[in-house]
Design a protein around this motif. Structure first.
Motif, PDB file in Angstrom:
ATOM      1  N   LEU A 113      40.057  32.241  45.598  1.00  0.00           N
ATOM      2  CA  LEU A 113      41.719  31.447  46.020  1.00  0.00           C
ATOM      3  C   LEU A 113      41.953  30.746  44.654  1.00  0.00           C
ATOM      4  O   LEU A 113      43.136  30.957  44.449  1.00  0.00           O
ATOM      5  CB  LEU A 113      41.392  30.636  47.252  1.00  0.00           C
ATOM      6  CG  LEU A 113      41.012  31.085  48.622  1.00  0.00           C
ATOM      7  CD1 LEU A 113      40.854  30.253  49.719  1.00  0.00           C
ATOM      8  CD2 LEU A 113      42.015  32.334  49.089  1.00  0.00           C
ATOM      9  N   LEU A 114      41.243  30.167  44.118  1.00  0.00           N
ATOM     10  CA  LEU A 114      41.432  29.489  42.684  1.00  0.00           C
ATOM     11  C   LEU A 114      41.863  30.412  41.776  1.00  0.00           C
ATOM     12  O   LEU A 114      42.843  30.214  40.996  1.00  0.00           O
ATOM     13  CB  LEU A 114      40.307  28.686  42.307  1.00  0.00           C
ATOM     14  CG  LEU A 114      40.130  27.372  43.446  1.00  0.00           C
ATOM     15  CD1 LEU A 114      38.864  26.573  42.755  1.00  0.00           C
ATOM     16  CD2 LEU A 114      41.221  26.696  43.717  1.00  0.00           C
ATOM     17  N   ALA A 171      36.691  30.102  38.332  1.00  0.00           N
ATOM     18  CA  ALA A 171      38.097  30.904  38.539  1.00  0.00           C
ATOM     19  C   ALA A 171      38.891  30.748  37.121  1.00  0.00           C
ATOM     20  O   ALA A 171      39.380  31.768  36.598  1.00  0.00           O
ATOM     21  CB  ALA A 171      38.936  30.026  39.567  1.00  0.00           C
ATOM     22  N   ALA A 172      38.655  29.637  36.390  1.00  0.00           N
ATOM     23  CA  ALA A 172      39.325  29.529  35.090  1.00  0.00           C
ATOM     24  C   ALA A 172      38.780  30.348  34.173  1.00  0.00           C
ATOM     25  O   ALA A 172      39.511  31.060  33.385  1.00  0.00           O
ATOM     26  CB  ALA A 172      39.274  28.215  34.609  1.00  0.00           C
ATOM     27  N   GLY A 173      37.388  30.443  34.142  1.00  0.00           N
ATOM     28  CA  GLY A 173      36.737  31.677  33.185  1.00  0.00           C
ATOM     29  C   GLY A 173      37.122  33.024  33.861  1.00  0.00           C
ATOM     30  O   GLY A 173      37.310  33.907  32.743  1.00  0.00           O
ATOM     31  N   VAL A 174      37.283  33.480  35.078  1.00  0.00           N
ATOM     32  CA  VAL A 174      37.699  34.881  35.243  1.00  0.00           C
ATOM     33  C   VAL A 174      39.069  34.898  35.022  1.00  0.00           C
ATOM     34  O   VAL A 174      39.315  36.051  33.968  1.00  0.00           O
ATOM     35  CB  VAL A 174      37.574  35.082  36.825  1.00  0.00           C
ATOM     36  CG1 VAL A 174      38.254  36.387  37.172  1.00  0.00           C
ATOM     37  CG2 VAL A 174      36.151  35.149  37.078  1.00  0.00           C
ATOM     38  N   GLY A 248      42.134  39.268  41.379  1.00  0.00           N
ATOM     39  CA  GLY A 248      42.350  38.667  42.794  1.00  0.00           C
ATOM     40  C   GLY A 248      41.572  39.730  43.711  1.00  0.00           C
ATOM     41  O   GLY A 248      40.893  39.457  44.615  1.00  0.00           O
ATOM     42  N   ARG A 249      41.827  41.007  43.490  1.00  0.00           N
ATOM     43  CA  ARG A 249      41.188  42.040  44.250  1.00  0.00           C
ATOM     44  C   ARG A 249      39.495  42.003  44.216  1.00  0.00           C
ATOM     45  O   ARG A 249      39.025  42.157  45.127  1.00  0.00           O
ATOM     46  CB  ARG A 249      41.748  43.510  43.997  1.00  0.00           C
ATOM     47  CG  ARG A 249      43.192  43.769  44.638  1.00  0.00           C
ATOM     48  CD  ARG A 249      43.734  44.878  44.622  1.00  0.00           C
ATOM     49  NE  ARG A 249      42.801  45.896  45.562  1.00  0.00           N
ATOM     50  CZ  ARG A 249      42.919  47.200  45.567  1.00  0.00           C
ATOM     51  NH1 ARG A 249      43.990  47.708  45.002  1.00  0.00           N
ATOM     52  NH2 ARG A 249      42.277  47.645  46.715  1.00  0.00           N
ATOM     53  N   LEU A 250      39.466  41.895  42.916  1.00  0.00           N
ATOM     54  CA  LEU A 250      37.893  41.893  42.717  1.00  0.00           C
ATOM     55  C   LEU A 250      37.113  40.676  43.074  1.00  0.00           C
ATOM     56  O   LEU A 250      35.986  40.600  43.577  1.00  0.00           O
ATOM     57  CB  LEU A 250      37.621  42.070  41.138  1.00  0.00           C
ATOM     58  CG  LEU A 250      36.093  42.355  40.786  1.00  0.00           C
ATOM     59  CD1 LEU A 250      35.544  43.673  41.410  1.00  0.00           C
ATOM     60  CD2 LEU A 250      35.959  42.223  39.300  1.00  0.00           C
ATOM     61  N   GLY A 251      37.922  39.712  43.054  1.00  0.00           N
ATOM     62  CA  GLY A 251      37.353  38.422  43.575  1.00  0.00           C
ATOM     63  C   GLY A 251      37.038  38.269  45.047  1.00  0.00           C
ATOM     64  O   GLY A 251      36.137  37.688  45.508  1.00  0.00           O
TER      65      GLY A 251
END
Length: 324
Positions: A113-114, A171-174, A248-251
């Motif tokens: 979500l992040l 999240a920031a790293g992705v 987002g989709r991969l997350g």
């Protein structure tokens, strides 16, 4: 006159297979961290893991003769290395000293979500109302997990807070890594990100040496396993998949991690989260479900409806034209 429809293009199985590999290995990492955490402190464990992973990835880079990534990839590699390989691993190791592996996985699972929130802020992606609602539900779940542990002392609440920080770093790293993959290969981006993370953790080198001298062999083998598989292999397969789909989709594929971790920790560590913690984890997943519902199409900032994949293809094509 009837025309024969063109045969459908064969579905690419490599991207979902790469994502599933990452999910399975990352789930095992929560259990291995919990096992090795009794012998290794958070910083030393992160450094040992990154050194093992960096050695494996560096060797593969040399064998494949890929060399240095292009200059345009370095900003994303630097930030993902510092945030995801460095900060995330140290903070997660610390958090798992305070909470069990399943609870840690549930709290860290707010990361997708992040990712969507940061993608909207940093990359200009659309932020639908359902995502905002889903984030609220998931953070409520994290609060419930914290309350379920409050009876065990302040350290447990600290553990939940550390896992939330780990989710933010992840999240920031992705989000930082995604643009880098437009210029460098999955192996290049992963290998140099891992080396940057290892460099950031070098202040823990003395502690690693002293703890390795006293640690049982099983803990050291767990640390090496973390470097070779959940780091070297899983981060590379993740980068491969991330280069071929949206963040987002991969997350969304990581939503299976908490369930896998609970099963693994039950089988291998004989630990299961408290019932209220499980309820909080389910709230996290419910928030994810809310955020993902009705996501087949969306609106661009110009107001035109367009399929999600179509938007991704257009964005990447425009980026490629600008880089030329």
């Amino acid at each position: 006159m009837t025309t024969t429809p063109a045969p459908a293009a064969p579905r690419d199985w490599r991207t979902p297979a790469a994502a599933c590999t990452s999910v399975l290995l990352w789930a095992s990492a929560f259990v291995s961290i919990r096992s090795a955490g009794d012998a290794y402190s958070p910083g030393a464990l992160a450094l040992g893991r990154l050194l093992a992973g960096g050695l494996a990835l560096g060797t593969l880079l040399v064998l494949r003769r890929e060399g240095l990534p292009p200059r345009a990839a370095w900003p994303g590699i630097l930030w993902s290395g510092l945030l995801w390989f460095g900060l995330y691993m140290v903070v997660l190791n610390w958090g798992e000293r305070e909470v069990d592996a399943g609870t840690a996985a549930m709290v860290v699972n707010i990361g997708p979500l992040l990712i969507a929130l940061l993608g909207a802020r940093v990359l200009g992606e659309v932020l639908p109302g359902r995502l905002v609602a889903g984030m609220a539900v998931s953070f409520a779940g994290a609060v419930v997990v914290g309350l379920s542990l409050s009876g065990h002392g302040g350290a447990s609440g600290l553990g939940v807070a550390l896992c939330v920080l780990a989710a933010a770093a992840y999240a920031a790293g992705v989000v930082a890594q995604k643009p880098a993959l437009r210029h460098g290969s999955a192996l290049q981006v992963t290998a140099f990100g891992c080396l940057i993370g290892a460099a950031a953790c070098l202040p823990f080198a003395g502690t690693l040496v002293s703890e390795a001298a006293e640690a049982p062999l099983s803990a050291t083998l767990n640390m090496v396993y973390l470097g070779l598989f959940p780091t070297a292999l899983a981060f590379t397969t993740w980068a491969y998949a991330l280069a071929r789909t949206t963040a987002g989709r991969l997350g969304a594929t990581t939503y299976a991690v908490p369930a896998l971790v609970v099963v693994m920790s039950w089988l291998l560590l004989d630990e299961v989260p408290a019932p209220l913690a499980v309820g909080g984890g389910l709230l996290c997943l419910a928030g994810v479900a809310v955020s993902r519902s009705g996501e087949q199409t969306g609106r661009t900032r110009g107001g035109r409806a367009q399929p999600v994949e179509g938007r991704r293809d257009d964005t990447e094509r425009q980026a490629g034209e600008r880089s030329r």
